[in-house]
Design an enzyme around this catalytic site. Structure first.
Site, short mmCIF file in Angstrom:
data_model
loop_
_atom_site.label_atom_id
_atom_site.label_comp_id
_atom_site.label_asym_id
_atom_site.label_seq_id
_atom_site.Cartn_x
_atom_site.Cartn_y
_atom_site.Cartn_z
N LYS A 1 -10.72 24.02 -2.19
CA LYS A 1 -11.28 25.11 -1.38
C LYS A 1 -10.33 26.32 -1.29
CE LYS A 1 -15.05 22.93 0.95
NZ LYS A 1 -15.18 21.53 1.32
N ASP B 1 -7.26 13.69 2.75
CA ASP B 1 -8.14 14.67 2.10
C ASP B 1 -8.04 15.96 2.90
OD1 ASP B 1 -10.17 16.32 1.28
OD2 ASP B 1 -11.69 14.73 1.17
N PHE C 1 -16.47 13.19 4.43
CA PHE C 1 -16.98 13.82 3.22
C PHE C 1 -15.85 13.99 2.23
CE2 PHE C 1 -18.14 17.36 0.45
CZ PHE C 1 -19.36 16.92 -0.02
C1 LIG Z 1 -15.63 20.42 0.40
C2 LIG Z 1 -14.92 19.13 0.51
C3 LIG Z 1 -14.77 18.27 -0.60
C4 LIG Z 1 -15.43 18.55 -1.93
O1 LIG Z 1 -14.91 19.66 -2.56
P1 LIG Z 1 -15.68 20.29 -3.82
O2 LIG Z 1 -14.79 21.40 -4.28
O3 LIG Z 1 -17.02 20.74 -3.34
O4 LIG Z 1 -15.81 19.21 -4.83
C5 LIG Z 1 -14.03 17.12 -0.45
N1 LIG Z 1 -13.45 16.81 0.73
C6 LIG Z 1 -13.57 17.60 1.82
C7 LIG Z 1 -12.89 17.22 3.08
C8 LIG Z 1 -14.32 18.78 1.75
O5 LIG Z 1 -14.48 19.54 2.84
#
Ligand SMILES: *Cc1c(COP(=O)(O)O)cnc(C)c1O
Length: 402
Positions: free
Chosen positions: A249, A220, A135
């Site tokens: 986050k 990421d 994700f």
């Molecule tokens: C939550 C998340 C995102 C997206 O972040 P947003 O602030 O919702 O755009 C991207 N990568 C990972 C691994 C995430 O957990």
């Protein structure tokens, strides 16, 4: 009186929020409109790393709010420079780009990787390899880089040059990578995809493959970053250094901010005018983030995350001996997953609802995995209360399942 019912009338229906409306939080406790008290083991999906209404963050935002809220990137500002300096001191990075969310940080990382390959190699080197179940956000580009096909259907033509291989499978990556690959993007621990940690050997293998094929390695760390796994960034625990790292986050402790960290050499491909964000590096966001980062990067703080993580996993393993709900208990630091087994498969949502009946907020990752991501500064007393509520949740779920 504002109520949950109004959500269905006034909000775009892309979410299905629960029936309680929180109005106040303190530490790991949250209160709803009726004054009911909840214990929060979700921290707003791995965001409120220092709990709700943390006095250190309240002070940071109050002080900055009386000075300067916003100037745009026509000018720079002190909090942004201080935060960038701190992030570089703490990591491999030499350069920082600020934005407002995880998706935006990944969007920047992916664009930068393509531009870097264009600048240093050739225009055919644009392919991005990602992993199944990953994700990376919800913009059209990042959602297609993510490995969950159900999120990408029905939105018109998809951006090209993206492929997906199974996670933790080095051979699959070896077969997919080529001279046309500009980047591999990977979560060191897949969060949304089921709290699935990578093997250290796998990440080291990806580093080697990227070097061999002149591709950039993007980690990421939107969910794993800022102390969540017990290292400031998870890569530091694995000992494998990326070329680009994305963070969001927990980075703002609850205030929206995202960042992309990289080296001077790679950063050069984002020359003046190539990319931007109006809010990116906003002084309010950066001031709260700096206070968050200063607190979480302390050695004793990170050690406490590891200790609490072990206690949490030990407890869940003990519960598993009693109730036999899980296939295993896994995770790093205070990002913990428990996939359901046997007759309980795909019933994580029911367990989350049962937890709410116990005034306990937990998360799921997909249909089958319970996910726990408490505030990193959760107190021993709050943790004890959490364990009691989890046990009661499992008891009531099993009783209802007979
Ligand atoms: C939550 C998340 C995102 C997206 O972040 P947003 O602030 O919702 O755009 C991207 N990568 C990972 C691994 C995430 O957990």
């Amino acid at each position: 009186m504002i109520s949950r019912a109004q959500f269905d009338q006034i909000m775009v229906p892309n979410y299905a929020p629960g029936n309680v409306v929180p109005v106040k939080g303190k530490g790991s406790l949250v209160w709803d409109q009726e004054g009911n008290e909840y214990l929060d083991l979700s921290s707003g999906i791995s965001v409120n790393a220092l709990g709700h209404a943390n006095p250190i963050l309240v002070k940071a935002i109050q002080e900055q709010s009386e000075k300067l809220w916003h100037v745009s990137n026509i000018l720079t500002n002190e909090p942004a420079l201080e935060l960038a300096t701190k992030l570089c001191d703490l990591t491999f990075a030499e350069k920082v780009f600020f934005c407002n969310s995880g998706a935006e940080a990944n969007e920047a990382a992916l664009k930068l990787a393509r531009r870097y390959a264009f600048d240093h190699y050739n225009e055919d080197k644009y392919e991005i390899i990602s992993t199944i179940n990953s994700f990376h956000g919800r913009t059209l580009f990042t959602v297609n880089v993510g490995g969950q096909p159900s999120y990408t259907q029905g939105f018109g033509p998809k951006p090209g040059g993206i492929s997906h291989v199974p996670y933790n499978n080095l051979q699959a990556m070896e077969e997919a990578i080529s001279e046309k690959t500009c980047a591999i993007i990977i979560e060191p621990l897949q969060g949304e995809g089921g709290v699935m940690p990578a093997d250290a050997d796998y990440l080291a293998g990806l580093r080697h493959l990227c070097d061999k094929h002149n591709a950039l390695l993007i980690f990421d760390e939107v969910q794993t970053g800022v102390g969540r796994t017990g290292s400031f960034y998870a890569y530091q625990g694995f000992g494998v250094v990326p070329d680009i790292l994305t963070s969001a986050k927990a980075l703002g402790g609850g205030f929206p901010i995202g960042a992309m960290l990289t080296t001077t050499k790679v950063a050069e491909s984002f020359s003046v005018g190539t990319h931007g964000s109006t809010y990116g590096g906003n002084p309010l966001a950066c001031a709260v983030s700096l206070a968050t980062v200063n607190e979480i990067s302390k050695t004793e703080f990170l050690e406490s995350v590891i200790k609490k993580g072990h206690a949490f996993q030990d407890f869940l393993n003990k519960m598993n001996e009693k109730f036999g709900l899980f296939e295993e208990v896994r995770g790093l630091g205070l990002l913990i997953g428990a996939p359901l087994k046997g007759e309980y498969i795909d019933r994580a949502g029911e367990l989350m609802a049962k937890a709410l009946e116990q005034n306990l907020m937990i998360l799921i990752a997909g249909k089958n995995v319970l996910r726990f991501a408490p505030s990193l500064n959760i107190t021993d007393a709050e943790l004890k209360l959490a364990f009691e509520k989890i046990e009661a949740t499992f008891e009531s779920f099993c009783a209802a399942s007979i």
